[in-house]
Design an enzyme around this catalytic site. Structure first.
Site, PDB file in Angstrom:
ATOM      1  N   PHE A   1     -40.954  15.222  42.165  1.00 32.52           N
ATOM      2  CA  PHE A   1     -39.571  15.057  42.633  1.00 32.52           C
ATOM      3  C   PHE A   1     -39.156  13.600  42.715  1.00 32.52           C
ATOM      4  O   PHE A   1     -37.966  13.284  42.695  1.00 32.52           O
ATOM      5  CB  PHE A   1     -39.381  15.728  44.012  1.00 32.52           C
ATOM      6  CG  PHE A   1     -39.690  14.854  45.189  1.00 32.52           C
ATOM      7  CD1 PHE A   1     -40.981  14.734  45.675  1.00 32.52           C
ATOM      8  CD2 PHE A   1     -38.681  14.143  45.813  1.00 32.52           C
ATOM      9  CE1 PHE A   1     -41.256  13.926  46.760  1.00 32.52           C
ATOM     10  CE2 PHE A   1     -38.947  13.327  46.910  1.00 32.52           C
ATOM     11  CZ  PHE A   1     -40.245  13.218  47.374  1.00 32.52           C
ATOM     12  N   LYS A   2     -40.130  12.704  42.778  1.00 26.71           N
ATOM     13  CA  LYS A   2     -39.793  11.296  42.947  1.00 26.71           C
ATOM     14  C   LYS A   2     -39.052  10.728  41.741  1.00 26.71           C
ATOM     15  O   LYS A   2     -38.439   9.673  41.835  1.00 26.71           O
ATOM     16  CB  LYS A   2     -41.038  10.488  43.255  1.00 26.71           C
ATOM     17  CG  LYS A   2     -41.607  10.866  44.618  1.00 26.71           C
ATOM     18  CD  LYS A   2     -42.581   9.860  45.152  1.00 26.71           C
ATOM     19  CE  LYS A   2     -42.983  10.209  46.569  1.00 26.71           C
ATOM     20  NZ  LYS A   2     -43.851  11.404  46.629  1.00 26.71           N
ATOM     21  N   ASP A   3     -39.085  11.433  40.625  1.00 24.09           N
ATOM     22  CA  ASP A   3     -38.297  11.001  39.466  1.00 24.09           C
ATOM     23  C   ASP A   3     -36.817  10.863  39.833  1.00 24.09           C
ATOM     24  O   ASP A   3     -36.148   9.953  39.343  1.00 24.09           O
ATOM     25  CB  ASP A   3     -38.414  12.015  38.320  1.00 24.09           C
ATOM     26  CG  ASP A   3     -39.715  11.861  37.537  1.00 24.09           C
ATOM     27  OD1 ASP A   3     -40.188  10.715  37.386  1.00 24.09           O
ATOM     28  OD2 ASP A   3     -40.256  12.885  37.074  1.00 24.09           O
TER      29      ASP A   3
ATOM     30  N   ALA B   1     -36.320   7.669  41.938  1.00 20.79           N
ATOM     31  CA  ALA B   1     -36.757   6.486  41.213  1.00 20.79           C
ATOM     32  C   ALA B   1     -35.836   6.168  40.038  1.00 20.79           C
ATOM     33  O   ALA B   1     -35.510   5.005  39.779  1.00 20.79           O
ATOM     34  CB  ALA B   1     -38.193   6.678  40.728  1.00 20.79           C
TER      35      ALA B   1
ATOM     36  N   THR C   1     -45.148   8.285  43.617  1.00 18.03           N
ATOM     37  CA  THR C   1     -44.083   7.287  43.631  1.00 18.03           C
ATOM     38  C   THR C   1     -44.254   6.280  42.514  1.00 18.03           C
ATOM     39  O   THR C   1     -43.321   5.969  41.786  1.00 18.03           O
ATOM     40  CB  THR C   1     -44.087   6.490  44.951  1.00 18.03           C
ATOM     41  OG1 THR C   1     -43.907   7.400  46.008  1.00 18.03           O
ATOM     42  CG2 THR C   1     -42.998   5.462  44.974  1.00 18.03           C
TER      43      THR C   1
END
Ligand SMILES: *Cc1c(COP(=O)(O)O)cnc(C)c1O
Length: 433
Positions: free
Chosen positions: A106-108, A111, A139
């Site tokens: 999900f950090k895409d 970011a 991350t």
């Protein structure tokens, strides 16, 4: 609309400054000074909107006066160029699959948005910018991917030696170009401490322009509200009571959800779901916030002993723990329980959970037992193939590895091993300034 520091010791700053600084000068985290609400009518038509459309509406409302709508539109369209579907698992339980981006976590979302926003703000600067990012696994690769090949920006990733999965390590250490990986002999908390110390080091900051890309950067937090709106739009026809369960570590993802609620999203309840690093669930039951050293678990991206975004949660509720308890309930699961959940869901429903999503699943399942009319969504924060060893062992089945992860597995790891002594990091950074 500008931003203040949670420590209240510095003047308010613009979006540009909040994003390029990461952390405020007084060591506080930036928060929006006002949080405007979308009109009720918006939620009557939200199901007709695409994810990038929702993202633009939400961000343009929140960031009014700080950036042109046309620029924002380009940024959200490029950042959210993959689907984030709600998928039924069984009964009233659904999952929000956040792992369809380039690094399968999900950090895409945060970011990619942050990378583009930052690149926009520094495009006319002649100074090189160095992004320091501590990672517990996901991350680092999401951030590094977001910035790969961006001129004028270098990314330095700090990750804990031996505490990330093989695929995660390959994702962190094989990008090359403007990305460097430091393999720290210590824990994620050590990595995070080193990064914070570097930001507060005046000598270092005079020699190089440093910024942060952890969930402490407000530009990562804001986009993490978008998909709660998008998920709501996909299930609102099913029930008036929508509940989200968010597997949490540093609590950026949950803060994104609560920000969405403050902007008017009609969510009945949020669940803060953790592994045995249950500092926030403990706070929600006892009223005591006791950060401590983190303990290693199979959901390693949530092995956080001192969640940075806790101060933001408290700010959203004006330091009132009881007000927070009205909206948020905590659940925690041991590794054994997590494995049981993974096994159960696979055997009974054919859905493969990763260890982080499994904790969200367990929380929503237990909570929905008390709410017969509600619809539950747990956030699936990573593709199960990112944790292939534990997933295959638990479910006794092979997991199909998506193409993007297969490609990365073929590459050779390149990292610099380093102690968790701050002076070593500083010396290394200064040598490159
Ligand atoms: C980072 C991460 C989390 C925790 O998210 P926070 O915003 O830090 O609470 C959960 N699951 C996965 C797979 C992650 O990478």
């Amino acid at each position: 609309m500008s931003f203040y520091s949670t420590n209240q010791q510095t003047p308010h700053v613009s979006l540009r400054e909040a994003v390029t600084k990461g952390l405020a000068d007084d060591n506080g985290l930036f928060m929006p000074l006002q949080i405007p609400e979308l009109p009720h009518s918006y939620f009557e038509v939200i199901q007709e909107k695409s994810l990038p459309e929702i993202a633009l509406d939400v961000s343009a409302t929140l960031l009014r006066g700080q950036i042109e709508r046309g620029v924002l539109q380009e940024i959200v369209e490029e950042s959210l160029n993959f689907p984030i579907p709600v998928v039924p698992v069984h009964g009233r339980i659904h999952t929000l699959e956040l792992f369809h981006g380039p690094t399968s976590a999900f950090k895409d979302v945060g970011a990619r948005f942050m990378a583009r926003l930052l690149a926009y703000f520094v495009k006319d600067s002649d100074k090189e910018l160095t992004i320091l990012v501590a990672t517990s696994g996901d991350t680092g690769s999401a951030v590094a991917n977001g910035f790969l090949g961006v001129p004028g920006i270098n990314v330095v990733i700090l990750y804990p030696h031996g505490k990330v999965s093989d695929i995660q390590e390959k994702q962190l250490t094989t990008l090359g170009q403007n990305i460097t990986a430091l393999e720290i002999d210590g824990t994620f908390d050590d990595c995070q401490r080193l990064v914070k110390q570097a930001f507060l080091d005046q000598e270092l900051n005079q020699r190089m322009q440093l910024t942060s890309a952890n969930s402490i950067n407000i530009a990562r937090l804001i986009p993490q509200s978008f998909y709660y709106f998008h998920a709501y739009a996909q299930v609102k026809h099913l029930s008036e009571r929508v509940i989200f369960a968010t597997p949490s570590g540093n609590f950026g993802n949950l803060t994104g959800g609560l920000l969405a609620k403050r902007m008017g999203l009609p969510v009945a309840k949020f669940i803060a779901a953790t592994n045995i690093n249950d500092i926030v669930p403990e706070f929600l039951t006892s009223g005591n916030f006791n950060p401590r050293a983190s303990t290693q678990t199979i959901s390693n991206a949530m092995d956080v002993g001192n969640p940075s975004n806790f101060v933001r949660l408290m700010e959203l509720y004006n330091q009132n723990g009881d007000a927070m308890r009205e909206d948020v309930i905590g659940y925690r699961f041991t590794d054994e329980q997590t494995k049981m959940l993974m096994r159960e869901v696979y055997e009974n429903h054919g859905y493969i959970l990763d260890p982080h999503g499994a904790i969200g699943y367990g929380a929503i399942r237990d909570y929905l037992a008390m709410e017969p009319d509600a619809i539950g969504i747990f956030l699936e924060t990573a593709h199960p193939a990112k944790f292939i060893d534990v997933v295959e062992e638990v479910i006794g089945q092979k997991v199909t590895i998506p193409e993007n992860l297969q490609a990365v597995m073929q590459k050779t790891k390149q990292s610099t091993r380093m102690s968790h002594d701050y002076n070593d990091l500083k010396t290394w950074l200064l040598a490159r300034a």
